[in-house]
Motif scaffolding. Structure first.
Motif, PDB file in Angstrom:
ATOM      1  N   PHE A 104      38.922  42.630  34.231  1.00 48.02           N
ATOM      2  CA  PHE A 104      38.979  41.310  34.879  1.00 48.02           C
ATOM      3  C   PHE A 104      38.774  41.590  36.356  1.00 48.02           C
ATOM      4  O   PHE A 104      39.595  42.255  36.989  1.00 48.02           O
ATOM      5  CB  PHE A 104      40.345  40.730  34.563  1.00 48.02           C
ATOM      6  CG  PHE A 104      40.844  39.556  35.374  1.00 48.02           C
ATOM      7  CD1 PHE A 104      40.493  39.315  36.686  1.00 48.02           C
ATOM      8  CD2 PHE A 104      41.745  38.687  34.785  1.00 48.02           C
ATOM      9  CE1 PHE A 104      41.004  38.249  37.397  1.00 48.02           C
ATOM     10  CE2 PHE A 104      42.272  37.614  35.488  1.00 48.02           C
ATOM     11  CZ  PHE A 104      41.893  37.411  36.797  1.00 48.02           C
ATOM     12  N   ASN A 164      41.969  43.613  37.122  1.00 49.57           N
ATOM     13  CA  ASN A 164      43.035  43.618  36.133  1.00 49.57           C
ATOM     14  C   ASN A 164      42.432  44.215  34.877  1.00 49.57           C
ATOM     15  O   ASN A 164      41.205  44.210  34.711  1.00 49.57           O
ATOM     16  CB  ASN A 164      43.547  42.202  35.859  1.00 49.57           C
ATOM     17  CG  ASN A 164      44.240  41.619  37.080  1.00 49.57           C
ATOM     18  OD1 ASN A 164      45.063  42.273  37.709  1.00 49.57           O
ATOM     19  ND2 ASN A 164      43.894  40.404  37.445  1.00 49.57           N
ATOM     20  N   ASP A 167      40.520  30.232  38.908  1.00 46.48           N
ATOM     21  CA  ASP A 167      41.957  29.986  38.790  1.00 46.48           C
ATOM     22  C   ASP A 167      42.434  29.210  40.018  1.00 46.48           C
ATOM     23  O   ASP A 167      41.713  29.120  41.014  1.00 46.48           O
ATOM     24  CB  ASP A 167      42.664  31.352  38.713  1.00 46.48           C
ATOM     25  CG  ASP A 167      44.122  31.253  38.311  1.00 46.48           C
ATOM     26  OD1 ASP A 167      44.588  30.149  37.973  1.00 46.48           O
ATOM     27  OD2 ASP A 167      44.809  32.295  38.347  1.00 46.48           O
ATOM     28  N   GLY A 182      51.321  33.056  39.027  1.00 47.74           N
ATOM     29  CA  GLY A 182      50.465  33.748  38.059  1.00 47.74           C
ATOM     30  C   GLY A 182      49.170  32.988  37.801  1.00 47.74           C
ATOM     31  O   GLY A 182      48.216  33.535  37.260  1.00 47.74           O
ATOM     32  N   GLY A 229      42.745  37.348  31.644  1.00 52.19           N
ATOM     33  CA  GLY A 229      43.503  36.581  32.640  1.00 52.19           C
ATOM     34  C   GLY A 229      44.295  35.462  31.985  1.00 52.19           C
ATOM     35  O   GLY A 229      43.952  34.982  30.916  1.00 52.19           O
ATOM     36  N   ASP A 230      45.350  35.061  32.643  1.00 51.52           N
ATOM     37  CA  ASP A 230      46.179  33.955  32.165  1.00 51.52           C
ATOM     38  C   ASP A 230      46.388  33.024  33.354  1.00 51.52           C
ATOM     39  O   ASP A 230      47.045  33.423  34.322  1.00 51.52           O
ATOM     40  CB  ASP A 230      47.512  34.507  31.654  1.00 51.52           C
ATOM     41  CG  ASP A 230      48.345  33.442  30.953  1.00 51.52           C
ATOM     42  OD1 ASP A 230      48.106  32.256  31.206  1.00 51.52           O
ATOM     43  OD2 ASP A 230      49.238  33.820  30.185  1.00 51.52           O
ATOM     44  N   PRO A 231      45.799  31.861  33.417  1.00 53.54           N
ATOM     45  CA  PRO A 231      45.212  31.047  32.341  1.00 53.54           C
ATOM     46  C   PRO A 231      43.682  31.043  32.236  1.00 53.54           C
ATOM     47  O   PRO A 231      43.142  30.084  31.681  1.00 53.54           O
ATOM     48  CB  PRO A 231      45.713  29.644  32.689  1.00 53.54           C
ATOM     49  CG  PRO A 231      45.715  29.616  34.199  1.00 53.54           C
ATOM     50  CD  PRO A 231      46.011  31.025  34.641  1.00 53.54           C
ATOM     51  N   GLU A 232      42.988  32.085  32.677  1.00 50.80           N
ATOM     52  CA  GLU A 232      41.529  32.107  32.494  1.00 50.80           C
ATOM     53  C   GLU A 232      41.165  32.085  31.007  1.00 50.80           C
ATOM     54  O   GLU A 232      40.227  31.404  30.581  1.00 50.80           O
ATOM     55  CB  GLU A 232      40.929  33.367  33.136  1.00 50.80           C
ATOM     56  CG  GLU A 232      40.833  33.334  34.655  1.00 50.80           C
ATOM     57  CD  GLU A 232      42.104  33.758  35.365  1.00 50.80           C
ATOM     58  OE1 GLU A 232      43.154  33.862  34.695  1.00 50.80           O
ATOM     59  OE2 GLU A 232      42.042  33.980  36.587  1.00 50.80           O
ATOM     60  N   LYS A 258      45.637  29.647  42.180  1.00 51.36           N
ATOM     61  CA  LYS A 258      46.792  30.557  42.226  1.00 51.36           C
ATOM     62  C   LYS A 258      48.014  29.980  42.928  1.00 51.36           C
ATOM     63  O   LYS A 258      49.131  30.370  42.638  1.00 51.36           O
ATOM     64  CB  LYS A 258      46.390  31.845  42.962  1.00 51.36           C
ATOM     65  CG  LYS A 258      45.377  32.660  42.193  1.00 51.36           C
ATOM     66  CD  LYS A 258      45.871  34.047  41.924  1.00 51.36           C
ATOM     67  CE  LYS A 258      44.981  34.744  40.943  1.00 51.36           C
ATOM     68  NZ  LYS A 258      44.681  36.110  41.292  1.00 51.36           N
ATOM     69  N   ARG A 314      43.053  43.411  31.584  1.00 55.07           N
ATOM     70  CA  ARG A 314      43.462  42.559  30.459  1.00 55.07           C
ATOM     71  C   ARG A 314      42.828  41.190  30.679  1.00 55.07           C
ATOM     72  O   ARG A 314      42.272  40.928  31.741  1.00 55.07           O
ATOM     73  CB  ARG A 314      44.980  42.429  30.473  1.00 55.07           C
ATOM     74  CG  ARG A 314      45.390  42.075  31.910  1.00 55.07           C
ATOM     75  CD  ARG A 314      46.685  41.491  32.137  1.00 55.07           C
ATOM     76  NE  ARG A 314      46.908  41.285  33.557  1.00 55.07           N
ATOM     77  CZ  ARG A 314      46.590  40.193  34.227  1.00 55.07           C
ATOM     78  NH1 ARG A 314      46.021  39.183  33.624  1.00 55.07           N
ATOM     79  NH2 ARG A 314      46.824  40.087  35.518  1.00 55.07           N
TER      80      ARG A 314
HETATM   81  N1  GLY Z   1      45.303  34.328  36.465  1.00 57.57           N
HETATM   82  C1  GLY Z   1      45.362  35.570  37.102  1.00 57.57           C
HETATM   83  C2  GLY Z   1      45.819  36.673  36.270  1.00 57.57           C
HETATM   84  O1  GLY Z   1      45.833  36.612  35.051  1.00 57.57           O
HETATM   85  O2  GLY Z   1      46.158  37.712  36.830  1.00 57.57           O
END
Ligand code: GLY
Ligand code: AMP
Length: 443
Positions: A280, A296, A223, A237, A300-303, A225, A298
């Motif tokens: 994650f 995490n 990512d 994010g 990832g966003d944007p993974e 960040k 869940r």
């Molecule tokens: N891209 C990092 C997250 O989803 O926390």
């Protein structure tokens, strides 16, 4: 692998971001051709599947929706409904769900809980201490080398981590974070903070599909960040990703699996948590080896927007097997050889206050470069049916390519064809992946 006849026919995806758009796309591609609905979704998801205006944190309304729509499988995107026990309630109703219960979600919701587990099970992580009062925290940080990382304990929507370059900045961060309300909503407790030594190196995101003690590691990604090119400015994010993260060589991935992933999955099970969902693992590749920054619970966003397009395995079969405790039945993961890049287009002001309601102009799908997808994140339609901005991260443009250069070129070509007022994006997404191997390889 599960035959498509045994896969669920009706699915609810919970969430409204680019991650959920990517999940919906990948689930729609299943040979099982399931019926999918999304709550609450966004304007891009609504083009693909029906979206229902139920907020992702309205647990009662989500449960009612599941029963009304005879949903057979729920895939939860964001962390907040998991922390609020959505998956627990669904399991009580015998509805399979991909996503951990509130106990597992605590691994993301409480950085102190996670740190205690990491230290107890000797999983590599930065030395740290926890505090409720400013005076002992400040006494402790004066004994540590700067920079110092100051973290709020509860979910803080990406605002709870301050990497303080000096002791003075760390002290002011201590005061600032101890004054934050705890947003985890789980219990009404005093703010707590964690002070942690700073780790140096490249970061990588390791997404693991977990079902009890079974797990499948998804393709690697990195990512970006910080808001600005060259990793400058405040944390966000996530402003863009690429996959695979070639800095994670096969040898390094084996080390990450042996020293971090397997011990983490077993530690979670040993703690009595029946974890089903994505673990994650945020990892810093330090000169002395990989070290855990955070968990995490869940995708990832944007993974997700670069990892899922590279999967050749049916995502629905994978997540369904995890939910049923049958992960080994899926067999080894099939991954496309392509590279993927996702560039996030943000609204001006993000990650601070940003404008909403600006009209977005998109190229027609046929005008996009090959293998390029626009995932919607913060979008909606206004009263006159126009596509408008509705969040800080507005769109994520993912492109696949035979090389990282090709994927980057396609993603940026598509970005240049998208417009809304004050749209901005980083120009260097994926460059790290180009620079590192070249620097390492002999002439
Ligand atoms: N891209 C990092 C997250 O989803 O926390
Ligand atoms: P987190 O919310 O824990 O993911 O932290 C957000 C970001 O802060 C991470 O992605 C890192 O870039 C940075 N960070 C967190 N902890 C550390 C640490 N111990 N050393 C260096 N950077 C850190």
């Amino acid at each position: 692998m599960a035959s498509s006849s045994s896969l669920p026919r009706s699915i609810l995806v919970v969430g409204s971001g680019g991650r959920e758009h990517a999940l919906v796309r990948a689930l729609l591609a299943s040979p099982a051709a399931p019926r999918i609905i999304c709550a609450p979704g966004n304007a891009g998801i609504a083009v693909e599947v029906p979206c229902v205006p139920v907020a992702a944190d309205d647990i009662r309304a989500l449960l009612a929706l599941v029963q009304r729509e005879k949903i057979e499988f729920v895939v939860v995107g964001p962390e907040v409904p998991l922390s609020l026990g959505l998956a627990d309630r669904l399991r009580e109703l015998s509805i399979p769900v991909y996503g951990p219960g509130a106990d597992g979600a605590r691994l993301e919701a409480s950085k102190i809980f996670t740190k205690e587990i990491l230290l107890k099970y000797n999983i590599p992580t930065a030395p740290a201490a926890f505090f409720e009062e400013a005076a002992p925290a400040i006494a402790y940080l004066r004994t540590r080398p700067a920079p110092i990382v100051v973290k709020a304990d509860g979910l803080a929507a990406g605002k709870g981590v301050i990497v303080a370059p000096t002791h003075a900045e760390a002290e002011s961060a201590v005061h600032q974070l101890l004054a934050l309300p705890d947003q985890s909503k789980i219990e009404n407790r005093k703010s707590k903070i964690l002070l942690e030594d700073c780790l140096f190196g490249e970061e990588t995101s390791i997404l693991v599909v977990v079902s009890g003690r079974d797990y499948v590691i998804l393709p690697t990604s990195q990512d970006h960040k910080r808001i600005g090119d060259g990793d400058t400015g405040p944390n966000t994010g996530g402003m863009g990703t690429y996959s695979p993260a070639e800095v994670v060589t096969p040898e390094l991935l084996a080390r990450i699996e042996n020293e971090i992933v397997r011990p983490s999955v077993n530690a979670i099970a040993d703690e009595g948590i029946a974890f089903c969902g994505t673990l994650f693992v945020g990892i810093m590749l330090t000169p002395t080896g990989p070290s855990v920054i955070e968990y995490n619970t869940r995708f990832g966003d944007p993974e997700t927007q670069v990892v899922l397009p590279r999967l050749a395995t049916d995502l629905l079969a994978l997540l369904w097997a995890a939910a049923l405790g049958k992960l080994p039945s899926v067999g080894p993961l099939a991954v496309k050889p392509d590279y993927a890049v996702c560039v996030v287009i943000a609204a001006r002001g993000y990650p601070d206050a940003y404008a909403k309601g600006d009209v977005i102009t998109l190229p027609s799908p046929t005008a996009l470069p090959p293998a390029t997808t626009i995932y919607h994140a913060g979008t909606t339609t206004n009263a006159t049916g126009q596509l408008v901005t509705n969040g800080g991260r507005v769109l994520g443009v993912t492109a696949l390519g035979d090389t990282l250069e090709e994927a980057r070129a396609r993603a940026y070509e598509a970005c240049a064809a998208i417009s809304f007022k004050d749209a901005h994006y980083r120009k260097d997404i994926g460059l790290k992946g180009l620079v590192a191997p070249q620097a390492a390889s002999p002439e």
